[in-house]
Motif scaffolding. Structure first.
Motif, PDB file in Angstrom:
ATOM      1  N   UNK A  30      48.685 -12.016 -18.508  1.00 32.29           N
ATOM      2  CA  UNK A  30      48.270 -10.747 -19.107  1.00 32.29           C
ATOM      3  C   UNK A  30      49.487 -10.010 -19.646  1.00 32.29           C
ATOM      4  N   UNK A  31      50.545  -9.984 -18.854  1.00 34.44           N
ATOM      5  CA  UNK A  31      51.772  -9.313 -19.281  1.00 34.44           C
ATOM      6  C   UNK A  31      52.314  -9.931 -20.564  1.00 34.44           C
ATOM      7  N   UNK A  32      52.341 -11.263 -20.617  1.00 39.46           N
ATOM      8  CA  UNK A  32      52.832 -11.931 -21.812  1.00 39.46           C
ATOM      9  C   UNK A  32      51.998 -11.621 -23.031  1.00 39.46           C
ATOM     10  N   UNK A  33      50.665 -11.575 -22.850  1.00 37.48           N
ATOM     11  CA  UNK A  33      49.775 -11.266 -23.974  1.00 37.48           C
ATOM     12  C   UNK A  33      50.016  -9.860 -24.512  1.00 37.48           C
ATOM     13  N   UNK A  34      50.432  -8.951 -23.623  1.00 41.51           N
ATOM     14  CA  UNK A  34      50.630  -7.553 -24.023  1.00 41.51           C
ATOM     15  C   UNK A  34      52.094  -7.235 -24.315  1.00 41.51           C
ATOM     16  N   UNK A  35      52.975  -8.222 -24.172  1.00 39.17           N
ATOM     17  CA  UNK A  35      54.391  -7.981 -24.425  1.00 39.17           C
ATOM     18  C   UNK A  35      55.028  -7.082 -23.393  1.00 39.17           C
ATOM     19  N   UNK A  36      54.584  -7.204 -22.145  1.00 42.54           N
ATOM     20  CA  UNK A  36      55.098  -6.365 -21.065  1.00 42.54           C
ATOM     21  C   UNK A  36      55.561  -7.264 -19.917  1.00 42.54           C
ATOM     22  N   UNK A  37      56.181  -6.669 -18.912  1.00 42.92           N
ATOM     23  CA  UNK A  37      56.641  -7.450 -17.770  1.00 42.92           C
ATOM     24  C   UNK A  37      55.530  -7.582 -16.734  1.00 42.92           C
ATOM     25  N   UNK A  38      55.587  -8.655 -15.958  1.00 43.07           N
ATOM     26  CA  UNK A  38      54.591  -8.846 -14.905  1.00 43.07           C
ATOM     27  C   UNK A  38      54.650  -7.712 -13.886  1.00 43.07           C
ATOM     28  N   UNK A  39      55.833  -7.287 -13.493  1.00 40.54           N
ATOM     29  CA  UNK A  39      55.954  -6.216 -12.507  1.00 40.54           C
ATOM     30  C   UNK A  39      55.334  -4.916 -13.016  1.00 40.54           C
ATOM     31  N   UNK A  40      55.482  -4.655 -14.313  1.00 40.82           N
ATOM     32  CA  UNK A  40      54.862  -3.468 -14.909  1.00 40.82           C
ATOM     33  C   UNK A  40      53.344  -3.562 -14.801  1.00 40.82           C
ATOM     34  N   UNK A  62      49.171 -17.665 -12.068  1.00 39.79           N
ATOM     35  CA  UNK A  62      49.839 -16.371 -12.253  1.00 39.79           C
ATOM     36  C   UNK A  62      49.129 -15.583 -13.362  1.00 39.79           C
ATOM     37  N   UNK A  63      47.915 -15.103 -13.114  1.00 40.11           N
ATOM     38  CA  UNK A  63      47.145 -14.426 -14.175  1.00 40.11           C
ATOM     39  C   UNK A  63      47.791 -13.149 -14.669  1.00 40.11           C
ATOM     40  N   UNK A  64      48.441 -12.415 -13.771  1.00 35.98           N
ATOM     41  CA  UNK A  64      49.044 -11.156 -14.203  1.00 35.98           C
ATOM     42  C   UNK A  64      50.230 -11.400 -15.127  1.00 35.98           C
ATOM     43  N   UNK A  91      46.744   9.727 -13.611  1.00 37.76           N
ATOM     44  CA  UNK A  91      47.659   8.578 -13.567  1.00 37.76           C
ATOM     45  C   UNK A  91      47.645   7.783 -14.860  1.00 37.76           C
ATOM     46  N   UNK A  92      46.656   8.000 -15.734  1.00 36.01           N
ATOM     47  CA  UNK A  92      46.552   7.214 -16.963  1.00 36.01           C
ATOM     48  C   UNK A  92      47.770   7.405 -17.859  1.00 36.01           C
ATOM     49  N   UNK A  93      48.299   6.302 -18.344  1.00 34.57           N
ATOM     50  CA  UNK A  93      49.420   6.349 -19.276  1.00 34.57           C
ATOM     51  C   UNK A  93      49.106   5.471 -20.480  1.00 34.57           C
ATOM     52  N   UNK A  94      49.933   5.587 -21.493  1.00 34.13           N
ATOM     53  CA  UNK A  94      49.744   4.787 -22.698  1.00 34.13           C
ATOM     54  C   UNK A  94      49.802   3.299 -22.339  1.00 34.13           C
ATOM     55  N   UNK A  95      48.848   2.543 -22.844  1.00 29.14           N
ATOM     56  CA  UNK A  95      48.796   1.117 -22.578  1.00 29.14           C
ATOM     57  C   UNK A  95      47.848   0.719 -21.456  1.00 29.14           C
ATOM     58  N   UNK A  96      47.388   1.699 -20.674  1.00 28.36           N
ATOM     59  CA  UNK A  96      46.490   1.371 -19.564  1.00 28.36           C
ATOM     60  C   UNK A  96      45.137   0.860 -20.058  1.00 28.36           C
ATOM     61  N   UNK A  97      44.638   1.414 -21.144  1.00 29.93           N
ATOM     62  CA  UNK A  97      43.325   0.982 -21.629  1.00 29.93           C
ATOM     63  C   UNK A  97      43.340  -0.484 -22.063  1.00 29.93           C
ATOM     64  N   UNK A  98      44.463  -0.941 -22.607  1.00 34.96           N
ATOM     65  CA  UNK A  98      44.557  -2.344 -23.003  1.00 34.96           C
ATOM     66  C   UNK A  98      44.486  -3.251 -21.763  1.00 34.96           C
ATOM     67  N   UNK A  99      45.145  -2.822 -20.692  1.00 35.70           N
ATOM     68  CA  UNK A  99      45.086  -3.594 -19.441  1.00 35.70           C
ATOM     69  C   UNK A  99      43.669  -3.603 -18.892  1.00 35.70           C
TER      70      UNK A  99
END
Length: 338
Positions: free
Chosen positions: A193-203, A188-190, A167-175
């Motif tokens: 985290x999403x904002x810090x990584x430039x990703x969406x909360x749902x992702x 809303x911690x997630x 299931x591992x994909x690119x970006x999982x290690x950063x999470x």
């Protein structure tokens, strides 16, 4: 719990060390379960963290899956303990570094993004200190998620979950790196985290759910500091169990009162014969010995030699290194548990 008299604090610390909600507002269901408001949950967690009773709110990952790790030890001469401990602690991949009562007296966990990183770090420590480093690799876990029942009672642990690496994909290690070192205590911690990584909360929510379901995240929740909660007498007990008896004895030891970790590690020929490791956390040395003696009385351990190594000092404690770019700050030694 000697230092936690408030029943809501006790319920928060004892009941949410795992199964932390993976939702947009994770503290609301906790508040509902405790009969208080979301703001009060956040306030209590922040206070307990500031008081040093909580190490972090985050994840432990299945060992040697998304990263590599090993338990290691050196025999530091009495006059060099501070020096050698500083050399060990300077390695960013060291996430635990303890002084224990034994000839092999400095014990540390070396982590890194892969086995080559761990091997190179152990070599650097050996070269810098001039001391032999025991590399005690994990063979089989029986209880290694670092959960801690604050009653100190033993419990039957479920068999370790199968881990699905696919299931591992690119970006999982950063999470996972953020979760390992502690998520923010906000409503809303997630999303943060999403904002810090430039990703969406749902992702982020979807990836954490997937990684948890796959067993790569072994536990998500409150990670406590045992010493701050009154469990000040802590001992690693190693057992010279025959290899073909490990599978039978391991689960039984993992269920004993006071045992918080139990696993098999690779021995070192002619130096360290012990294969089975248990960690006992107690509120006094006398209580620790009582629990150790009770465990040693198991019929399966008749005639098995053991060694008891009480922890006397912690030099470093932090989350595991998952990414080579992980430079999260370490906990201050005065704040961490033994």
């Amino acid at each position: 719990m000697k230092q936690i008299s408030d029943p809501i604090d006790r319920a928060l610390l004892d009941g949410w060390q795992r199964d932390f909600p993976i939702t947009s507002h994770p503290f609301q269901p906790i508040a509902d379960a405790l009969g208080i408001t979301e703001d009060e949950v956040l306030s209590r967690l922040s206070r307990l963290t500031a008081d040093g009773q909580i190490s972090r709110l985050g994840a432990t990952c299945a060992p040697n899956t998304v990263s590599a790790s090993t338990l290691a030890a050196v025999a530091a001469p009495e006059g060099r303990i501070e020096e050698v401990a500083a050399i060990i602690g300077a390695e960013p991949g060291v996430n635990h570094n303890y002084l224990r009562e034994d000839h092999w007296n400095l014990w540390f966990v070396m982590t890194g993004p892969d086995r080559a990183y761990v091997d190179a770090a152990l070599t650097r420590i050996s070269d810098a200190t001039g001391l032999r480093v025991l590399d005690l690799r994990l063979m089989r876990p029986f209880n290694i998620d670092l959960g801690f029942r604050l009653t100190g009672e033993g419990q039957t642990m479920p068999a370790p979950r199968a881990v699905d690496h696919s299931v591992l994909t690119e970006g999982d290690k950063e999470v996972l790196s953020i979760l390992s070192n502690g998520m923010p205590i906000t409503a809303t911690p997630y999303a943060q985290i999403a904002g810090d990584l430039g990703r969406s909360e749902q992702d982020i929510l979807a990836r954490i759910t997937t990684l948890s379901d796959a067993g790569l995240i072994s536990r998500l929740g409150v990670i406590v500091r045992h010493r701050k909660l009154g469990w000040t007498s802590n001992a690693m007990v190693v057992w010279d169990v025959a290899e073909d008896q490990i599978a039978n004895i391991g689960p039984k030891l993992a269920a004993q009162k006071g045992v918080t970790l139990c696993y098999e590690r690779r021995p070192v020929a002619d130096v360290w014969p012990y294969r089975l490791y248990t960690m006992f956390h107690s509120q006094s040395r006398e209580a620790a010995h009582e629990n150790i003696n009770a465990a040693a009385a198991l019929p399966e351990l008749a005639g098995v030699s053991k060694k008891i190594l009480f922890s006397t000092r912690c030099f470093k404690q932090r989350g595991a290194m998952i990414s080579s770019t992980d430079t999260s700050p370490t906990a201050k030694p005065s704040e961490v548990s033994l």
